[in-house]
Design an enzyme around this catalytic site. Sequence first.
Site, PDB file in Angstrom:
ATOM      1  N   ARG A 157      34.107  53.420 -22.602  1.00 28.68           N
ATOM      2  CA  ARG A 157      33.416  52.653 -21.553  1.00 28.68           C
ATOM      3  C   ARG A 157      32.371  53.589 -20.970  1.00 28.68           C
ATOM      4  NH1 ARG A 157      35.696  48.527 -17.039  1.00 28.68           N
ATOM      5  NH2 ARG A 157      35.758  47.299 -18.955  1.00 28.68           N
ATOM      6  N   ASP A 188      30.002  35.965 -13.401  1.00 29.66           N
ATOM      7  CA  ASP A 188      30.473  37.348 -13.292  1.00 29.66           C
ATOM      8  C   ASP A 188      29.930  37.878 -11.959  1.00 29.66           C
ATOM      9  OD1 ASP A 188      31.460  39.893 -13.827  1.00 29.66           O
ATOM     10  OD2 ASP A 188      29.934  40.407 -15.318  1.00 29.66           O
ATOM     11  N   GLN A 197      35.428  41.790 -24.380  1.00 29.57           N
ATOM     12  CA  GLN A 197      35.653  40.662 -23.478  1.00 29.57           C
ATOM     13  C   GLN A 197      35.452  39.341 -24.202  1.00 29.57           C
ATOM     14  OE1 GLN A 197      36.531  40.775 -20.046  1.00 29.57           O
ATOM     15  NE2 GLN A 197      36.888  38.622 -20.475  1.00 29.57           N
ATOM     16  N   ARG A 234      42.873  39.713 -23.547  1.00 32.45           N
ATOM     17  CA  ARG A 234      42.288  41.016 -23.853  1.00 32.45           C
ATOM     18  C   ARG A 234      43.277  41.832 -24.689  1.00 32.45           C
ATOM     19  NH1 ARG A 234      38.311  43.008 -20.659  1.00 32.45           N
ATOM     20  NH2 ARG A 234      38.203  44.497 -22.376  1.00 32.45           N
ATOM     21  N   CYS A 241      35.217  37.142 -16.405  1.00 28.17           N
ATOM     22  CA  CYS A 241      35.853  38.306 -17.036  1.00 28.17           C
ATOM     23  C   CYS A 241      36.738  39.078 -16.074  1.00 28.17           C
ATOM     24  CB  CYS A 241      34.785  39.224 -17.636  1.00 28.17           C
ATOM     25  SG  CYS A 241      33.669  39.919 -16.401  1.00 28.17           S
ATOM     26  N   HIS A 249      29.584  43.846 -23.571  1.00 29.08           N
ATOM     27  CA  HIS A 249      31.044  43.927 -23.394  1.00 29.08           C
ATOM     28  C   HIS A 249      31.696  43.079 -24.497  1.00 29.08           C
ATOM     29  CE1 HIS A 249      34.742  44.783 -21.594  1.00 29.08           C
ATOM     30  NE2 HIS A 249      34.695  44.071 -20.493  1.00 29.08           N
TER      31      HIS A 249
HETATM   32  N1   CP Z   1      36.975  42.406 -17.595  1.00 27.60           N
HETATM   33  C1   CP Z   1      37.127  43.733 -17.638  1.00 27.60           C
HETATM   34  O1   CP Z   1      36.617  44.418 -18.538  1.00 27.60           O
HETATM   35  O2   CP Z   1      37.876  44.237 -16.622  1.00 27.60           O
HETATM   36  P1   CP Z   1      38.106  45.772 -16.293  1.00 27.60           P
HETATM   37  O3   CP Z   1      36.810  46.298 -15.712  1.00 27.60           O
HETATM   38  O4   CP Z   1      39.207  45.752 -15.270  1.00 27.60           O
HETATM   39  O5   CP Z   1      38.479  46.516 -17.524  1.00 27.60           O
HETATM   40  N1  NVA Z   2      29.478  43.010 -15.287  1.00 24.65           N
HETATM   41  C1  NVA Z   2      30.635  43.703 -14.825  1.00 24.65           C
HETATM   42  C2  NVA Z   2      31.789  43.458 -15.724  1.00 24.65           C
HETATM   43  C3  NVA Z   2      33.071  44.118 -15.321  1.00 24.65           C
HETATM   44  C4  NVA Z   2      34.172  43.895 -16.323  1.00 24.65           C
HETATM   45  C5  NVA Z   2      30.343  45.195 -14.728  1.00 24.65           C
HETATM   46  O1  NVA Z   2      29.688  45.728 -15.624  1.00 24.65           O
HETATM   47  O2  NVA Z   2      30.741  45.813 -13.753  1.00 24.65           O
END
Ligand code: CP
Ligand code: NVA
Length: 305
Positions: free
Chosen positions: A104, A219, A134, A287, A259, A131
């Site tokens: 990440r 989101d 997701q 997930r 998400c 992502h």
């Molecule tokens: N949706 C998602 O990726 O959540 P987290 O940021 O908690 O991993």
């Molecule tokens: N768009 C959000 C998604 C979190 C899972 C972010 O990047 O923070």
Amino acid sequence: MKPRHFLTLMDLSAKEIKRLLARAIKLKAMQRRGKKHMSLAGKTMAMIFEKSSTRTRVSFQVGMAQLGGTSLFLSPRDTHLDRGEPVEDTARVLSRMVDVIVIRANSHAMVERFAAHSRVPVVNALTDLSHPCQLLADIQTYLEKRGDITGKTAAWIGDGNNVCHSWIDAAHQFSFHINIATPNGYEPKAEWYAACRDHVTLSHDPKQAVQKADIVITDTWASMGQEHEKAERMKAFSGFMVDTALMKLARKNAIFMHCLPAYRGMEVAAEVIDGPQSVVWDEAENRLHAQKALLEFLLASPSKK
Ligand code: CP
Ligand code: NVA
């Protein structure tokens, strides 16, 4: 042989994703029955997380444990990445020791650089641009709730962000249409949807976007790393909350997806996310199952794929 990476949804063919999701549904049923399945016994997964996570981190670690493998959580603070060891060197070293690397990252380019120097599969666990994990769970959820998503209409309301980009990729892979309504200046990146134009309609009007929609998605208005823009974004996104009135304009049996993490009273009204059309908890659970199928796909010997 070059490893298969999963940096965007386009790294797998539509056929491979469909097979993977069928496998995810099977793994979910096996898990529910308490049937142990140690297909990745002896395998090791490294996880590098530059940003916070609840769902992604837990689902990958638990998924790997359920498949009999081991995982190592590596915060950049505790490795030499934060002290200036090049991403390329880190990739070369880690990939001689582990079987898969889940990252990440703040920047998508970092994951691409890492993958280019890794001997083992690299998985994008969210970047500023996409992502894809997701979307595996989201499409699995649609499949379970409503069947094949091909030919359906999705409506994305809010920020044209990383998750929105992966929905665009999904529209391309699964041949459905996505109406995207964002405030002016918050559209998805034009270069991201250039190849999928036929599947995307952009507007600045949430009411228009949800017409005939089978799925309504939103989101957060301020993603991780955009905290300093929060006040400005709250103003820009006024009128983009998914509430009951907006859901009423979609198809009767439309489902609501997010998400998570969600901010009630901002991008979504509590009555929608906690209401009967919301499938967000199944989406979050999936997930785990979808990523177990992904790990199996990336780590299984070619003959087993
Ligand atoms: N949706 C998602 O990726 O959540 P987290 O940021 O908690 O991993
Ligand atoms: N768009 C959000 C998604 C979190 C899972 C972010 O990047 O923070």
